[in-house]
Design an enzyme around this catalytic site. Structure first.
Site, PDB file in Angstrom:
ATOM      1  N   TYR A 161     -52.635  70.208   6.987  1.00  0.00           N
ATOM      2  CA  TYR A 161     -53.255  70.622   8.254  1.00  0.00           C
ATOM      3  C   TYR A 161     -52.605  69.939   9.452  1.00  0.00           C
ATOM      4  CZ  TYR A 161     -56.709  73.728   6.338  1.00  0.00           C
ATOM      5  OH  TYR A 161     -57.297  74.798   5.736  1.00  0.00           O
TER       6      TYR A 161
ATOM      7  N   ASN B 242     -58.021  84.059  12.403  1.00  0.00           N
ATOM      8  CA  ASN B 242     -57.042  82.998  12.650  1.00  0.00           C
ATOM      9  C   ASN B 242     -57.723  81.763  13.223  1.00  0.00           C
ATOM     10  OD1 ASN B 242     -55.285  84.928  11.866  1.00  0.00           O
ATOM     11  ND2 ASN B 242     -54.470  85.370  13.894  1.00  0.00           N
ATOM     12  N   VAL B 243     -57.186  80.620  12.853  1.00  0.00           N
ATOM     13  CA  VAL B 243     -57.748  79.351  13.327  1.00  0.00           C
ATOM     14  C   VAL B 243     -56.820  78.708  14.365  1.00  0.00           C
ATOM     15  CG1 VAL B 243     -59.001  78.958  11.163  1.00  0.00           C
ATOM     16  CG2 VAL B 243     -56.684  78.039  11.401  1.00  0.00           C
TER      17      VAL B 243
ATOM     18  N   HIS C 175     -63.230  82.056  10.882  1.00  0.00           N
ATOM     19  CA  HIS C 175     -62.780  81.019   9.938  1.00  0.00           C
ATOM     20  C   HIS C 175     -62.606  79.655  10.606  1.00  0.00           C
ATOM     21  CE1 HIS C 175     -61.150  84.287   6.981  1.00  0.00           C
ATOM     22  NE2 HIS C 175     -62.449  84.132   6.911  1.00  0.00           N
TER      23      HIS C 175
ATOM     24  N   CYS D 174     -65.221  59.600  11.121  1.00  0.00           N
ATOM     25  CA  CYS D 174     -66.232  59.913  12.137  1.00  0.00           C
ATOM     26  C   CYS D 174     -66.667  58.635  12.861  1.00  0.00           C
ATOM     27  CB  CYS D 174     -67.419  60.568  11.440  1.00  0.00           C
ATOM     28  SG  CYS D 174     -68.785  60.963  12.528  1.00  0.00           S
TER      29      CYS D 174
ATOM     30  N   GLY E  67     -52.589  93.026  11.889  1.00  0.00           N
ATOM     31  CA  GLY E  67     -51.933  91.918  11.195  1.00  0.00           C
ATOM     32  C   GLY E  67     -52.773  91.201  10.173  1.00  0.00           C
TER      33      GLY E  67
ATOM     34  N   SER F 117     -54.043  91.372   5.901  1.00  0.00           N
ATOM     35  CA  SER F 117     -53.999  92.047   4.606  1.00  0.00           C
ATOM     36  C   SER F 117     -55.389  92.574   4.247  1.00  0.00           C
ATOM     37  CB  SER F 117     -53.472  91.100   3.523  1.00  0.00           C
ATOM     38  OG  SER F 117     -54.217  89.897   3.532  1.00  0.00           O
TER      39      SER F 117
ATOM     40  N   ASN G 200     -49.655  97.134  11.258  1.00  0.00           N
ATOM     41  CA  ASN G 200     -49.163  96.232  10.208  1.00  0.00           C
ATOM     42  C   ASN G 200     -47.849  96.807   9.676  1.00  0.00           C
ATOM     43  OD1 ASN G 200     -48.866  94.713   7.734  1.00  0.00           O
ATOM     44  ND2 ASN G 200     -51.067  94.327   7.766  1.00  0.00           N
TER      45      ASN G 200
HETATM   46  P1  OAD Z   1     -52.291  87.398   5.278  1.00  0.00           P
HETATM   47  O1  OAD Z   1     -51.171  86.429   5.207  1.00  0.00           O
HETATM   48  O2  OAD Z   1     -53.037  87.724   4.042  1.00  0.00           O
HETATM   49  O3  OAD Z   1     -51.785  88.774   5.865  1.00  0.00           O
HETATM   50  C1  OAD Z   1     -50.974  88.861   7.005  1.00  0.00           C
HETATM   51  C2  OAD Z   1     -50.703  90.322   7.268  1.00  0.00           C
HETATM   52  O4  OAD Z   1     -49.969  90.414   8.466  1.00  0.00           O
HETATM   53  C3  OAD Z   1     -49.886  91.022   6.181  1.00  0.00           C
HETATM   54  O5  OAD Z   1     -50.525  92.242   5.813  1.00  0.00           O
HETATM   55  C4  OAD Z   1     -48.535  91.295   6.856  1.00  0.00           C
HETATM   56  O6  OAD Z   1     -47.955  92.516   6.435  1.00  0.00           O
HETATM   57  C5  OAD Z   1     -48.957  91.390   8.318  1.00  0.00           C
HETATM   58  N1  OAD Z   1     -47.908  91.064   9.294  1.00  0.00           N
HETATM   59  C6  OAD Z   1     -46.850  90.223   9.157  1.00  0.00           C
HETATM   60  N2  OAD Z   1     -46.138  90.169  10.311  1.00  0.00           N
HETATM   61  C7  OAD Z   1     -46.760  90.984  11.190  1.00  0.00           C
HETATM   62  C8  OAD Z   1     -46.524  91.347  12.552  1.00  0.00           C
HETATM   63  N3  OAD Z   1     -45.496  90.845  13.259  1.00  0.00           N
HETATM   64  N4  OAD Z   1     -47.373  92.215  13.134  1.00  0.00           N
HETATM   65  C9  OAD Z   1     -48.430  92.739  12.449  1.00  0.00           C
HETATM   66  N5  OAD Z   1     -48.710  92.420  11.174  1.00  0.00           N
HETATM   67  C10 OAD Z   1     -47.897  91.556  10.549  1.00  0.00           C
HETATM   68  O7  OAD Z   1     -53.269  86.851   6.428  1.00  0.00           O
HETATM   69  P2  OAD Z   1     -54.772  87.258   6.744  1.00  0.00           P
HETATM   70  O8  OAD Z   1     -55.046  88.679   6.424  1.00  0.00           O
HETATM   71  O9  OAD Z   1     -55.064  86.782   8.109  1.00  0.00           O
HETATM   72  O10 OAD Z   1     -58.606  82.403   5.367  1.00  0.00           O
HETATM   73  O11 OAD Z   1     -55.539  86.337   5.707  1.00  0.00           O
HETATM   74  C11 OAD Z   1     -56.942  86.315   5.744  1.00  0.00           C
HETATM   75  C12 OAD Z   1     -57.445  84.948   5.420  1.00  0.00           C
HETATM   76  O12 OAD Z   1     -56.879  84.482   4.195  1.00  0.00           O
HETATM   77  C13 OAD Z   1     -57.046  83.860   6.406  1.00  0.00           C
HETATM   78  O13 OAD Z   1     -57.890  83.811   7.538  1.00  0.00           O
HETATM   79  C14 OAD Z   1     -57.203  82.632   5.603  1.00  0.00           C
HETATM   80  C15 OAD Z   1     -56.459  83.100   4.378  1.00  0.00           C
HETATM   81  O14 OAD Z   1     -56.629  82.416   3.267  1.00  0.00           O
HETATM   82  C16 OAD Z   1     -59.065  81.173   5.175  1.00  0.00           C
HETATM   83  O15 OAD Z   1     -58.359  80.191   5.257  1.00  0.00           O
HETATM   84  C17 OAD Z   1     -60.529  81.121   4.878  1.00  0.00           C
END
Ligand code: OAD
Length: 255
Positions: A67, A102-103, A130, A162, A202, A204, A228
Site C-alpha cells: 500500500y 477506485n481508491v 471501496h 493509532c 473501465g 471488469s 472498455n
Molecule cells: P480490473 O482490473 O478488474 O478491471 C479493469 C478494467 O479496465 C478491465 O476490464 C480493462 O479492460 C479495463 N481497462 C484497461 N485500460 C482501460 C482504459 N484505458 N480505459 C477503459 N478501460 C480500461 O479493475 P476493477 O474492475 O476496478 O476491489 O476491479 C474491481 C475491484 O477489484 C477493485 O475495486 C478492487 C479489485 O480487487 C477491492 O480492492 C475491494
C-alpha cells in the site's frame, strides 16, 4: 464520428438522470495499475492475495509495503481527460452521481481542478465504495485519519500506530471478504435505481456488490453504455459497448 459514438451521445443528451460506475481502467491512462490483467502483479503477488484481512493479520508489513508503494505511486499521478469529463458531467448535469470502485482519489482531484474557484466541486465527488487509499483507519478503534505518504514498511516495528489506542493502523480501504459502508453502497444503489442511464467505465464488473450498479439500472428499465477496450460480461447487455480507452472515448461522448 462512428454510429456508436453518435448513439452514445444521444443517450447521454436524452438522459434525465445518470449514474456512472468506474473501475481501475479509468485511471490506467494516469499510470495507476489495474487489478487484473497485464501489469497487475506486484513483486509476483496478485492484488487479491494482499487485499484481505487475512493477509494483513499474517503479514502486516508486506501488506503495508504494497500500500505504501501504491500510495506514493498514486500521489505522483494526475487525473486524465476521463476523470475531467466525468467531473464536468457531474457539475453540469445536476442529477448525475459518480460511483467509483477506485481508491486512488483521482475523481476527487479532477472535481477540485475542474470546478476551480467558482463552483462547488463536491457535486462531482464520487461515492467511493471501496474506500480511499490516502486515509488510514485504526484496526482497533476504527478512527479514520489522513494517511502519510512516507510509510516506513521495512520492519513491523516501524508501521504506523493509532495515536488514540496505539493499535496498528491500516489503509482505509475495503478488503476482500469485508463489508462495504452501508450508507455509501445504499446511496449507490439508489442512484442506480433512479437513473435512466448508467455509464460503466473501465471495470471488469466482476466484484460485487459494486458490479450490481449497472444491473440495477437495467432492471429498473434504464440503459447502459460501457467504455472498455475489452469485452466484459456486461457488454452484451449494454445498449452501446465502446471498445476503447476511457481518456479517448469519453471526451467524444461527453464534451
Ligand atoms: P480490473 O482490473 O478488474 O478491471 C479493469 C478494467 O479496465 C478491465 O476490464 C480493462 O479492460 C479495463 N481497462 C484497461 N485500460 C482501460 C482504459 N484505458 N480505459 C477503459 N478501460 C480500461 O479493475 P476493477 O474492475 O476496478 O476491489 O476491479 C474491481 C475491484 O477489484 C477493485 O475495486 C478492487 C479489485 O480487487 C477491492 O480492492 C475491494
Amino acid at each position: 464520428m462512428s454510429l456508436d459514438i453518435t448513439y452514445a451521445r444521444d443517450l447521454v443528451a436524452q438522459a434525465s438522470s445518470i449514474v456512472v460506475l468506474t473501475g481501475a481502467g479509468v485511471s490506467a491512462e494516469s499510470g495507476v495499475p489495474t487489478f487484473r490483467g497485464p501489469g497487475s502483479l506486484w513483486k509476483s503477488h496478485r492484488p487479491e492475495e494482499l487485499a484481505t484481512p487475512e493477509a494483513f493479520a499474517r503479514d502486516p508489513r508486506l501488506v503495508w509495503e504494497w500500500y505504501a508503494w501504491r500510495r506514493s505511486l498514486v500521489a505522483d499521478c494526475a487525473p486524465n481527460p476521463a476523470h475531467e469529463c466525468l467531473a464536468r458531467l457531474a457539475l453540469d448535469h445536476e442529477s448525475t452521481r459518480l460511483v467509483t470502485q477506485n481508491v486512488d482519489g483521482l475523481h476527487h482531484r479532477a472535481a477540485d481542478s475542474v470546478a476551480a474557484d467558482h463552483e462547488d466541486p463536491s457535486r462531482a465527488y464520487p461515492l467511493e465504495v471501496h474506500g480511499a487509499i490516502h486515509r488510514d483507519r485504526c484496526s482497533g478503534c476504527d478512527r479514520r485519519t489522513p494517511g502519510r505518504n512516507d510509510i516506513e514498511a521495512s520492519s513491523t516495528d516501524s508501521l504506523p500506530h493509532c495515536e488514540n489506542c496505539q493499535s496498528l493502523l491500516r489503509p482505509d480501504v475495503v478488503w476482500f471478504g469485508e463489508a462495504l459502508d452501508s450508507t455509501i453502497i445504499n446511496d449507490s444503489f439508489e442512484a442506480a435505481r433512479s437513473a435512466d442511464l448508467c455509464l460503466v467505465i473501465g471495470t471488469s464488473a466482476v466484484v460485487y456488490p459494486a458490479a450490481s450498479v449497472p444491473e440495477i439500472t437495467l432492471d429498473s428499465g434504464g440503459t447502459v453504455i460501457e467504455v472498455n477496450p475489452q469485452e466484459t460480461h456486461l457488454s452484451p447487455r449494454s445498449s452501446v459497448s465502446l471498445k476503447g480507452r476511457a481518456g479517448e472515448v469519453l471526451p467524444d461522448i461527453l464534451d
